[in-house]
Design a protein around this motif. Structure first.
Motif, PDB file in Angstrom:
ATOM      1  N   SER A  87      15.083 -16.607   0.527  1.00 21.57           N
ATOM      2  CA  SER A  87      13.986 -16.204   1.668  1.00 21.57           C
ATOM      3  C   SER A  87      13.095 -17.380   1.725  1.00 21.57           C
ATOM      4  CB  SER A  87      13.341 -14.893   1.354  1.00 21.57           C
ATOM      5  OG  SER A  87      11.983 -14.774   2.237  1.00 21.57           O
ATOM      6  N   ALA A  88      12.920 -17.861   3.105  1.00 17.46           N
ATOM      7  CA  ALA A  88      11.865 -18.754   3.486  1.00 17.46           C
ATOM      8  C   ALA A  88      10.426 -18.303   3.103  1.00 17.46           C
ATOM      9  CB  ALA A  88      11.862 -19.266   4.905  1.00 17.46           C
ATOM     10  N   ASP A  89      10.404 -16.964   2.845  1.00 13.95           N
ATOM     11  CA  ASP A  89       9.173 -16.465   2.557  1.00 13.95           C
ATOM     12  C   ASP A  89       8.719 -16.152   1.093  1.00 13.95           C
ATOM     13  OD1 ASP A  89       8.258 -16.280   5.300  1.00 13.95           O
ATOM     14  OD2 ASP A  89       9.366 -14.406   5.589  1.00 13.95           O
ATOM     15  N   ALA A  90       9.538 -16.751   0.179  1.00 15.46           N
ATOM     16  CA  ALA A  90       9.469 -16.727  -1.463  1.00 15.46           C
ATOM     17  C   ALA A  90       8.116 -17.434  -1.830  1.00 15.46           C
ATOM     18  CB  ALA A  90      10.608 -17.244  -1.983  1.00 15.46           C
ATOM     19  N   HIS A  91       7.545 -17.027  -2.729  1.00 16.85           N
ATOM     20  CA  HIS A  91       6.491 -17.773  -3.407  1.00 16.85           C
ATOM     21  C   HIS A  91       6.629 -19.152  -3.641  1.00 16.85           C
ATOM     22  CE1 HIS A  91       3.549 -19.032  -6.172  1.00 16.85           C
ATOM     23  NE2 HIS A  91       3.200 -17.798  -6.506  1.00 16.85           N
ATOM     24  N   PRO A  92       5.712 -20.086  -3.148  1.00 15.95           N
ATOM     25  CA  PRO A  92       5.741 -21.423  -3.053  1.00 15.95           C
ATOM     26  C   PRO A  92       6.515 -22.171  -4.321  1.00 15.95           C
ATOM     27  CG  PRO A  92       3.544 -20.910  -2.171  1.00 15.95           C
ATOM     28  CD  PRO A  92       4.305 -19.609  -2.668  1.00 15.95           C
ATOM     29  N   PHE A  93       6.020 -21.654  -5.355  1.00 13.36           N
ATOM     30  CA  PHE A  93       6.683 -22.139  -6.844  1.00 13.36           C
ATOM     31  C   PHE A  93       8.059 -21.814  -6.899  1.00 13.36           C
ATOM     32  CE2 PHE A  93       2.732 -23.087  -9.904  1.00 13.36           C
ATOM     33  CZ  PHE A  93       1.986 -23.038  -8.750  1.00 13.36           C
ATOM     34  N   ALA A  94       8.546 -20.812  -6.310  1.00 23.90           N
ATOM     35  CA  ALA A  94       9.854 -20.525  -6.490  1.00 23.90           C
ATOM     36  C   ALA A  94      10.891 -21.248  -5.639  1.00 23.90           C
ATOM     37  CB  ALA A  94      10.332 -19.044  -6.062  1.00 23.90           C
ATOM     38  N   LYS A  95      10.459 -21.783  -4.572  1.00 23.49           N
ATOM     39  CA  LYS A  95      11.184 -22.526  -3.352  1.00 23.49           C
ATOM     40  C   LYS A  95      12.272 -23.523  -3.947  1.00 23.49           C
ATOM     41  CE  LYS A  95       8.637 -20.878   0.338  1.00 23.49           C
ATOM     42  NZ  LYS A  95       7.569 -21.270   1.431  1.00 23.49           N
ATOM     43  N   GLY A  96      11.600 -24.225  -4.903  1.00 20.91           N
ATOM     44  CA  GLY A  96      12.434 -25.383  -5.482  1.00 20.91           C
ATOM     45  C   GLY A  96      13.597 -24.921  -6.376  1.00 20.91           C
ATOM     46  N   TYR A  97      13.623 -23.603  -6.742  1.00 22.30           N
ATOM     47  CA  TYR A  97      14.617 -22.960  -7.545  1.00 22.30           C
ATOM     48  C   TYR A  97      15.661 -22.244  -6.397  1.00 22.30           C
ATOM     49  CZ  TYR A  97      11.592 -24.660 -11.457  1.00 22.30           C
ATOM     50  OH  TYR A  97      10.926 -25.340 -12.132  1.00 22.30           O
ATOM     51  N   ILE A  98      15.308 -21.811  -5.528  1.00 23.14           N
ATOM     52  CA  ILE A  98      16.139 -21.009  -4.689  1.00 23.14           C
ATOM     53  C   ILE A  98      17.195 -21.626  -4.087  1.00 23.14           C
ATOM     54  CG2 ILE A  98      16.105 -19.314  -2.771  1.00 23.14           C
ATOM     55  CD1 ILE A  98      13.468 -18.556  -3.611  1.00 23.14           C
ATOM     56  N   ARG A  99      18.560 -21.316  -4.127  1.00 24.03           N
ATOM     57  CA  ARG A  99      19.551 -22.011  -3.651  1.00 24.03           C
ATOM     58  C   ARG A  99      19.924 -21.105  -2.298  1.00 24.03           C
ATOM     59  NH1 ARG A  99      19.799 -21.806  -9.029  1.00 24.03           N
ATOM     60  NH2 ARG A  99      20.076 -23.599 -10.244  1.00 24.03           N
TER      61      ARG A  99
END
Length: 226
Positions: A214-226
């Protein structure tokens, strides 16, 4: 061990997480009724002054709050070689450590009605919760590399709640919370099975939820989301 305590005629105090699944709470409740004994657990964030002030503020607010919670508490290699690194015993990082802030979220913002998983790894987890009074993006990590640059090398933990754009940093103030928890139990005001239930339901649902990008994920998580 909690069951053994009640069978022996004792009241039990159990550290977090109390259990891994909601039906385990039901089993303990049955044993409480059978033995006449009681189980308490440690939900220390309910005693944190910052959290108590936030709960009081939100109780009188009619608005739906937008919340980001960041919970980074670094652990060494021992963490993953201990029982805490065994998901069958600890439930994984979101259960073993996240149980604190999931309980806090239900305590402040009400029961979770939607639970979305964005990230689930041995070192970190992230997701979205819709509670009764708030929409919450959350991120949890035990990896020191996830600490914000502003505290890296100075502190080993960073705990922050962003509520409607206002940051409440609550890294400090944990020193005496366990002592306070036991004082409350001895005074007859401890937290029991039903207080623990909402957070146990959240972590059990999260462990079994499909991972959703999701593009709405927590900012800290975005670098780990594939």
């Amino acid at each position: 061990m909690t069951r053994y305590a009640m069978r022996a005629g004792a009241w039990a105090v159990c550290e977090k997480p109390l259990v891994l699944n909601p039906w385990n709470i039901d089993g303990l409740a049955d044993m409480e009724r059978e033995t006449g004994r009681k189980v308490f657990t440690i939900l220390q964030l309910r005693l944190h002054p910052v959290i108590l002030a936030l709960r009081e503020r939100c109780a009188t607010s009619p608005k739906r709050h937008q919340v980001d919670i960041t919970y980074c508490t670094s652990r060494g290699p021992w963490y993953h070689t201990s029982w805490k690194g065994d998901i069958a015993k600890s439930g994984g990082v979101a259960t073993n450590i996240g149980i604190h802030f999931f309980d806090m979220l239900s305590f402040v913002f009400g029961k979770a009605t939607t639970n979305v998983a964005h990230l689930r790894e041995p070192e970190r987890a992230a997701g979205f919760l819709a509670c009764e009074k708030a929409d919450v993006r959350w991120f949890l990590s035990v990896d020191r590399n996830d600490l914000p640059e502003s505290v890296r090398g100075q502190k080993t933990s960073f705990r922050s709640i962003l509520v409607d754009g206002e940051e409440l940093e609550f890294t400090e103030g944990f020193t005496d919370l366990h002592t306070r928890s036991y004082e409350e139990i001895l005074a007859g005001r401890g937290f029991g099975l039903e207080e623990a239930r909402p957070s146990i339901e959240v972590v059990a649902d999260f462990r079994n939820a499909p991972i959703v990008s999701s593009a709405d994920a927590h900012p800290f998580a975005k670098g780990y989301i594939r």
